[in-house]
Design a protein around this motif. Sequence first.
Motif, mmCIF file in Angstrom:
data_model
loop_
_atom_site.group_PDB
_atom_site.id
_atom_site.type_symbol
_atom_site.label_atom_id
_atom_site.label_comp_id
_atom_site.label_asym_id
_atom_site.label_seq_id
_atom_site.Cartn_x
_atom_site.Cartn_y
_atom_site.Cartn_z
ATOM 1 N N LYS A 196 8.006 9.080 12.195
ATOM 2 C CA LYS A 196 6.786 8.689 11.491
ATOM 3 C C LYS A 196 6.907 7.252 10.981
ATOM 4 C CE LYS A 196 4.372 11.595 8.923
ATOM 5 N NZ LYS A 196 3.905 12.444 7.807
ATOM 6 N N LEU A 197 8.062 6.889 10.462
ATOM 7 C CA LEU A 197 8.328 5.535 9.976
ATOM 8 C C LEU A 197 8.071 4.519 11.083
ATOM 9 C CD1 LEU A 197 9.801 3.987 7.491
ATOM 10 C CD2 LEU A 197 11.816 4.144 8.938
ATOM 11 N N GLU A 198 8.582 4.806 12.267
ATOM 12 C CA GLU A 198 8.437 3.886 13.400
ATOM 13 C C GLU A 198 7.035 3.929 14.009
ATOM 14 O OE1 GLU A 198 11.673 5.247 15.813
ATOM 15 O OE2 GLU A 198 13.163 4.132 14.648
ATOM 16 N N ASN A 199 6.502 5.125 14.252
ATOM 17 C CA ASN A 199 5.209 5.266 14.926
ATOM 18 C C ASN A 199 4.039 4.733 14.106
ATOM 19 O OD1 ASN A 199 6.473 6.474 17.095
ATOM 20 N ND2 ASN A 199 5.995 8.558 16.432
ATOM 21 N N LYS A 200 4.183 4.745 12.781
ATOM 22 C CA LYS A 200 3.085 4.306 11.920
ATOM 23 C C LYS A 200 3.332 2.923 11.338
ATOM 24 C CE LYS A 200 1.782 9.013 11.137
ATOM 25 N NZ LYS A 200 0.787 9.791 10.501
ATOM 26 N N ASN A 201 4.407 2.261 11.807
ATOM 27 C CA ASN A 201 4.731 0.900 11.372
ATOM 28 C C ASN A 201 4.898 0.814 9.855
ATOM 29 O OD1 ASN A 201 5.322 -1.804 11.792
ATOM 30 N ND2 ASN A 201 3.183 -2.436 11.630
ATOM 31 N N LEU A 202 5.634 1.766 9.285
ATOM 32 C CA LEU A 202 5.861 1.792 7.843
ATOM 33 C C LEU A 202 7.092 0.973 7.484
ATOM 34 C CD1 LEU A 202 5.368 5.624 7.197
ATOM 35 C CD2 LEU A 202 3.640 3.812 7.167
ATOM 36 N N LEU A 226 -3.695 1.835 9.218
ATOM 37 C CA LEU A 226 -3.260 0.758 8.334
ATOM 38 C C LEU A 226 -1.998 0.077 8.872
ATOM 39 C CD1 LEU A 226 -3.833 2.383 4.834
ATOM 40 C CD2 LEU A 226 -5.108 0.479 5.836
ATOM 41 N N GLY A 227 -1.083 0.871 9.427
ATOM 42 C CA GLY A 227 0.134 0.315 10.000
ATOM 43 C C GLY A 227 -0.155 -0.616 11.173
ATOM 44 N N ALA A 228 -1.166 -0.289 11.951
ATOM 45 C CA ALA A 228 -1.533 -1.127 13.101
ATOM 46 C C ALA A 228 -2.141 -2.456 12.662
ATOM 47 C CB ALA A 228 -2.511 -0.371 13.998
ATOM 48 N N LYS A 229 -2.764 -2.489 11.470
ATOM 49 C CA LYS A 229 -3.434 -3.695 10.983
ATOM 50 C C LYS A 229 -2.612 -4.452 9.936
ATOM 51 C CE LYS A 229 -7.953 -1.597 11.596
ATOM 52 N NZ LYS A 229 -9.166 -1.112 10.934
ATOM 53 N N LYS A 230 -1.442 -3.935 9.591
ATOM 54 C CA LYS A 230 -0.634 -4.490 8.510
ATOM 55 C C LYS A 230 -0.188 -5.919 8.817
ATOM 56 C CE LYS A 230 3.603 -3.269 8.204
ATOM 57 N NZ LYS A 230 4.964 -2.905 7.952
ATOM 58 N N SER A 231 -0.281 -6.766 7.802
ATOM 59 C CA SER A 231 0.207 -8.147 7.952
ATOM 60 C C SER A 231 1.664 -8.220 7.497
ATOM 61 C CB SER A 231 -0.646 -9.105 7.100
ATOM 62 O OG SER A 231 -0.331 -8.943 5.728
ATOM 63 N N LYS A 232 2.300 -9.348 7.759
ATOM 64 C CA LYS A 232 3.704 -9.524 7.381
ATOM 65 C C LYS A 232 3.880 -9.573 5.865
ATOM 66 C CE LYS A 232 5.184 -11.746 11.600
ATOM 67 N NZ LYS A 232 6.272 -10.981 12.114
ATOM 68 N N LYS A 233 2.811 -9.874 5.127
ATOM 69 C CA LYS A 233 2.876 -9.948 3.676
ATOM 70 C C LYS A 233 2.713 -8.573 3.021
ATOM 71 C CE LYS A 233 1.139 -14.649 3.294
ATOM 72 N NZ LYS A 233 0.129 -15.512 2.693
ATOM 73 N N GLN A 234 2.299 -7.581 3.767
ATOM 74 C CA GLN A 234 2.050 -6.252 3.217
ATOM 75 C C GLN A 234 3.254 -5.340 3.404
ATOM 76 O OE1 GLN A 234 -1.546 -5.530 5.531
ATOM 77 N NE2 GLN A 234 -2.726 -5.544 3.642
ATOM 78 N N ILE A 235 3.413 -4.429 2.468
ATOM 79 C CA ILE A 235 4.437 -3.386 2.555
ATOM 80 C C ILE A 235 3.691 -2.057 2.562
ATOM 81 C CG2 ILE A 235 6.346 -2.257 1.363
ATOM 82 C CD1 ILE A 235 7.081 -5.015 0.242
ATOM 83 N N LEU A 236 4.027 -1.219 3.519
ATOM 84 C CA LEU A 236 3.346 0.066 3.667
ATOM 85 C C LEU A 236 4.338 1.202 3.461
ATOM 86 C CD1 LEU A 236 0.609 1.352 4.347
ATOM 87 C CD2 LEU A 236 1.200 1.179 6.757
ATOM 88 N N ILE A 274 0.853 -1.169 0.000
ATOM 89 C CA ILE A 274 0.000 0.000 0.000
ATOM 90 C C ILE A 274 0.896 1.228 0.000
ATOM 91 C CG2 ILE A 274 -1.738 1.312 1.258
ATOM 92 C CD1 ILE A 274 -2.647 -1.364 2.499
ATOM 93 N N ILE A 275 0.688 2.120 -0.946
ATOM 94 C CA ILE A 275 1.428 3.380 -0.999
ATOM 95 C C ILE A 275 0.436 4.492 -0.723
ATOM 96 C CG2 ILE A 275 2.789 4.931 -2.432
ATOM 97 C CD1 ILE A 275 3.690 2.445 -4.010
ATOM 98 N N MET A 276 0.699 5.256 0.327
ATOM 99 C CA MET A 276 -0.221 6.322 0.717
ATOM 100 C C MET A 276 0.354 7.682 0.333
ATOM 101 S SD MET A 276 -2.796 4.785 2.125
ATOM 102 C CE MET A 276 -3.632 6.118 2.960
ATOM 103 N N ALA A 277 -0.481 8.517 -0.210
ATOM 104 C CA ALA A 277 -0.094 9.897 -0.477
ATOM 105 C C ALA A 277 -0.207 10.684 0.830
ATOM 106 C CB ALA A 277 -1.007 10.502 -1.535
ATOM 107 N N ALA A 278 0.283 11.889 0.804
ATOM 108 C CA ALA A 278 0.204 12.739 1.994
ATOM 109 C C ALA A 278 -1.259 12.989 2.368
ATOM 110 C CB ALA A 278 0.916 14.060 1.734
ATOM 111 N N ALA A 279 -1.493 13.228 3.638
ATOM 112 C CA ALA A 279 -2.841 13.507 4.126
ATOM 113 C C ALA A 279 -3.385 14.789 3.494
ATOM 114 C CB ALA A 279 -2.826 13.657 5.642
ATOM 115 N N VAL A 280 -4.663 14.779 3.188
ATOM 116 C CA VAL A 280 -5.299 15.984 2.666
ATOM 117 C C VAL A 280 -5.200 17.094 3.705
ATOM 118 C CG1 VAL A 280 -7.485 16.982 1.916
ATOM 119 C CG2 VAL A 280 -6.855 14.668 1.206
ATOM 120 N N ALA A 281 -5.441 16.729 4.936
ATOM 121 C CA ALA A 281 -5.343 17.697 6.025
ATOM 122 C C ALA A 281 -5.165 16.947 7.339
ATOM 123 C CB ALA A 281 -6.608 18.560 6.093
ATOM 124 N N ASP A 282 -4.368 17.519 8.219
ATOM 125 C CA ASP A 282 -4.201 16.931 9.545
ATOM 126 C C ASP A 282 -5.295 17.398 10.501
ATOM 127 O OD1 ASP A 282 -1.895 15.496 8.878
ATOM 128 O OD2 ASP A 282 -0.644 17.247 9.219
#
Length: 108
Positions: A68-74, A41-51, A1-9
Amino acid sequence: IIMAAAVADYKPESVAKEKIKKADLIFLLKLAKTRDILKELGAKKSKKQILVGFALETENAINNAIKKLENKNLDFIVLNSLKREQVLLQIPIKSLLLTRHIKSQNTV
């Protein structure tokens, strides 16, 4: 899954039913945080997924992107500088790809 930047925080805390007329010189707008879809998404990510996520930073760029990489499990994060060119790792660049699995940083 590749996520673009948030529309707004943040978003307006409440929505007016009618147009807000100009009345006073000062108008206070209360804001509420939006959902952090990438973190969910990072909290629900499986080992087969790349975020993959993106970070736009203006200061402490590398440290903030690593958090951000660590906190969001990317698995990867693309760090972008808002400035035209920023010196990161003694190299003038605008973007940097960071990963938690490979300990090197690759410039783009």
